[in-house]
Design a protein around this motif. Structure first.
Motif, mmCIF file in Angstrom:
data_model
loop_
_atom_site.group_PDB
_atom_site.id
_atom_site.type_symbol
_atom_site.label_atom_id
_atom_site.label_comp_id
_atom_site.label_asym_id
_atom_site.label_seq_id
_atom_site.Cartn_x
_atom_site.Cartn_y
_atom_site.Cartn_z
ATOM 1 N N ARG A 1 0.846 -1.195 0.000
ATOM 2 C CA ARG A 1 0.000 0.000 0.000
ATOM 3 C C ARG A 1 0.878 1.240 0.000
ATOM 4 N N SER A 2 0.464 2.250 -0.778
ATOM 5 C CA SER A 2 1.243 3.492 -0.744
ATOM 6 C C SER A 2 0.270 4.658 -0.610
ATOM 7 N N TYR A 3 0.805 5.819 -0.203
ATOM 8 C CA TYR A 3 -0.046 7.014 -0.117
ATOM 9 C C TYR A 3 0.168 7.847 -1.363
ATOM 10 N N PRO B 1 -4.544 6.238 0.937
ATOM 11 C CA PRO B 1 -3.830 4.971 0.755
ATOM 12 C C PRO B 1 -4.379 4.256 -0.477
ATOM 13 N N VAL C 1 -3.973 0.755 -3.142
ATOM 14 C CA VAL C 1 -3.381 -0.555 -3.464
ATOM 15 C C VAL C 1 -3.672 -0.870 -4.925
ATOM 16 N N ALA D 1 -7.538 -6.912 -0.667
ATOM 17 C CA ALA D 1 -7.682 -5.458 -0.465
ATOM 18 C C ALA D 1 -8.935 -5.159 0.370
ATOM 19 N N LEU E 1 -9.777 3.144 1.457
ATOM 20 C CA LEU E 1 -8.611 2.584 0.800
ATOM 21 C C LEU E 1 -8.991 2.591 -0.682
#
Ligand SMILES: Cc1cc2nc3c(=O)[nH]c(=O)nc-3n(C[C@H](O)[C@H](O)[C@H](O)COP(=O)(O)OP(=O)(O)OC[C@H]3O[C@@H](n4cnc5c(N)ncnc54)[C@H](O)[C@@H]3O)c2cc1C
Length: 484
Positions: free
Chosen positions: A5-7, A22, A24, A35, A65
């Motif tokens: 996961r990245s921002y 966030p 994915v 997810a 998310l």
């Protein structure tokens, strides 16, 4: 391996809304399910996202998310005798036509840009410049698999789970994630279309031209000058295109190739198209756009005097893609961008409502820089935007100073549209308030959609900023529902 996961800054295509979230990037059904589980564990909701080409907040999620499906993107099968194709949801329209055209097939329905994904276009139930003739993309879809929030997978078609088939197409990602889609494409006998230009001196002339040609055209689209006033209100041009019959293109083998469809990187042989948005930026104000619209109109009048021209499918379908990142001409600083307002109005009321929208926009000082007219037909999808009528897609410039007044202006215009029995298309919306859905669709249909939501996603995991804005009750958890 756990899903990374990245921002990232996730924004509306029109750049007028966005937030750090966030994100994915699942690559399979199993990773999509993972997810969902991750979001649940972290107390987040899930917003599904394709290519992010919705002008507004359809794939934004302020408390989610963000599940970006663009890497879940294999073309699974293509039958060259029937033109039926099976794909994963992240395959783009561009990937699709580049695979099928050299084999003699073109997607039946495409949007004005080729960057959307198949999952995104099914969720929005997109229409093309041929909506009056072939319906929406839902009409070309044969079957799909949908992963529900509880991890169950539902195969849907007109014969199997037909209710869910008609609810999820155009359901804007609220009922589940498409994980596999099967659709029909159209046999074509040339890589080119024959395009005739007609210039009309006012909206009525353009609509009369379309009415006279819905029976013989494969595509009809109008480009209006929204600055024109008085007797010339709504003047513009219609592009009328037809497929070439077998044998009509002696060079068919060559025109169907990707090389022939390629649009060169330069304008006039030297100026890079990738930099063109910088030039357009100089014109991105009312006087500049008034001039540009005038020039376009007179270009249409000139082309109208010439014999029909042949355009490649790529050029005709995705005209706007030929100026890469043209939206940046609206400014890239925070709070700058554009919104699109696209009302769909029944035939009998359309001329009056569109005329009124143009007049009120001019009077209020919010003139759309781009205005596109299309003819539509109804379809069986539960939350479809298409009516037996017309749409007028209007691009309005947004700045931090004008935003509140512009949004209020659009909401006032929406009253006109709803009073005339019209609808809106949520892929193009950032302004409509809660309550519009109830004015667009019969209560039984909304109750059936809400029942599907409760059945497939009882805890309210899937949502988006769009859904929270226009139908907050669909995004409430059982606890929130009890409290309200
Ligand atoms: C320049 C331009 C021209 C356009 N022209 C047209 C046009 O002519 N006709 C037209 O109809 N539209 C048009 N559009 C709108 C565009 O086709 C739609 O917004 C389309 O949905 C974008 O697809 P996307 O992959 O970018 O999806 P996104 O914009 O990222 O998401 C769209 C919706 O799909 C949902 N979603 C995404 N992936 C999935 C999945 N796997 N399963 C379930 N739901 C999912 C999202 O939650 C969201 O609700 C245009 C847009 C642009 C920018």
């Amino acid at each position: 391996m756990a899903l990374a996961r990245s921002y990232r800054y996730v924004e509306a295509w029109g750049m007028a809304s966005g937030a750090e979230r966030p994100v994915v990037f699942p690559r399979s059904t199993a990773e999509l399910a993972e997810a969902f589980a991750l979001a649940r564990r972290e107390g987040l909701r899930v917003t599904l996202r394709g290519g992010g080409n919705s002008y507004g907040d359809a794939s934004l999620g302020a408390r989610s998310l963000v599940v970006d499906c663009t890497r879940f993107a294999r073309l699974l099968a293509f039958d060259a005798t029937t033109g039926i194709v099976e794909l994963e949801p992240g395959v783009t329209v561009r990937d699709l036509w580049r695979h099928t055209l050299p084999r003699g097939y073109w997607p039946r329905v495409v949007s004005g840009t080729s960057f959307p994904t198949l999952g995104g276009i099914a969720a929005a139930n997109i229409h093309g410049k041929n909506n009056f003739a072939v319906g929406t993309v839902g009409d070309a879809l044969l079957e799909f698999d949908l992963l529900a929030a509880d991890g169950t997978l539902h195969t849907c078609s007109r014969a199997r789970n037909a209710d869910l088939f008609h609810a999820a197409i155009g359901g804007f990602g609220l009922l589940g994630a498409f994980t596999r889609l099967k659709l029909a494409t159209k046999r074509v006998h040339s890589g080119e279309l024959e395009v005739t230009t007609y210039a009309g001196k006012h909206l009525g002339e353009l609509m009369d031209y379309v009415r006279a040609h819905v029976g013989d055209a494969d595509y009809l689209v109008g480009w209006l000058d929204a600055f024109a006033r008085g007797d010339t209100l709504g003047c513009g041009q219609i592009h009328h295109a037809r497929y070439l019959a077998e044998g009509e293109d002696p060079r068919a083998e060559a025109t169907l190739t990707l090389a022939h469809q390629e649009i060169g990187p330069n304008v006039a042989g030297f100026f890079p198209k990738a930099q063109l948005w910088r030039l357009v930026r100089f014109l991105n104000h009312d006087s500049g756009m008034r001039l540009l619209n005038r020039v376009r109109y007179w270009q249409g009048r000139l082309e109208g005097c010439l014999p029909p021209r042949r355009w490649t499918h790529n050029e005709f379908a995705f005209l706007l893609d030929s100026i890469p990142n043209w939206k940046w001409s609206y400014g890239r600083a925070s709070g700058h961008g554009l919104i699109q307002f696209q009302p769909f109005v029944p035939d009998a009321a359309a001329a009056h409502v569109f005329g009124e929208i143009l007049r009120r926009s001019q009077a209020r000082g919010f003139v759309p820089y781009l205005a596109v007219l299309k003819r539509h037909r109804p379809d069986p999808f539960w939350l479809t935007h298409a009516v037996d009528g017309w749409s007028l897609a209007l691009d309005y410039k947004v700045t931090p100073e004008t935003r509140a007044a512009l949004f209020a202006h659009c909401r006032a215009l929406a009253e006109l549209v709803l009073a005339a029995g019209g609808r809106f298309y949520f892929a193009k919306d950032l302004v409509l308030p809660a309550g519009v859905l109830e004015r667009m669709f019969p209560a039984e249909r909304l109750a059936a959609f809400a029942a599907q939501k409760r059945r497939l996603d009882p805890e309210g995991l899937l949502e988006s900023d769009l859904w929270r804005r226009v139908a907050p009750s669909y995004c409430a958890t059982p606890d929130e529902s009890r409290r309200s």
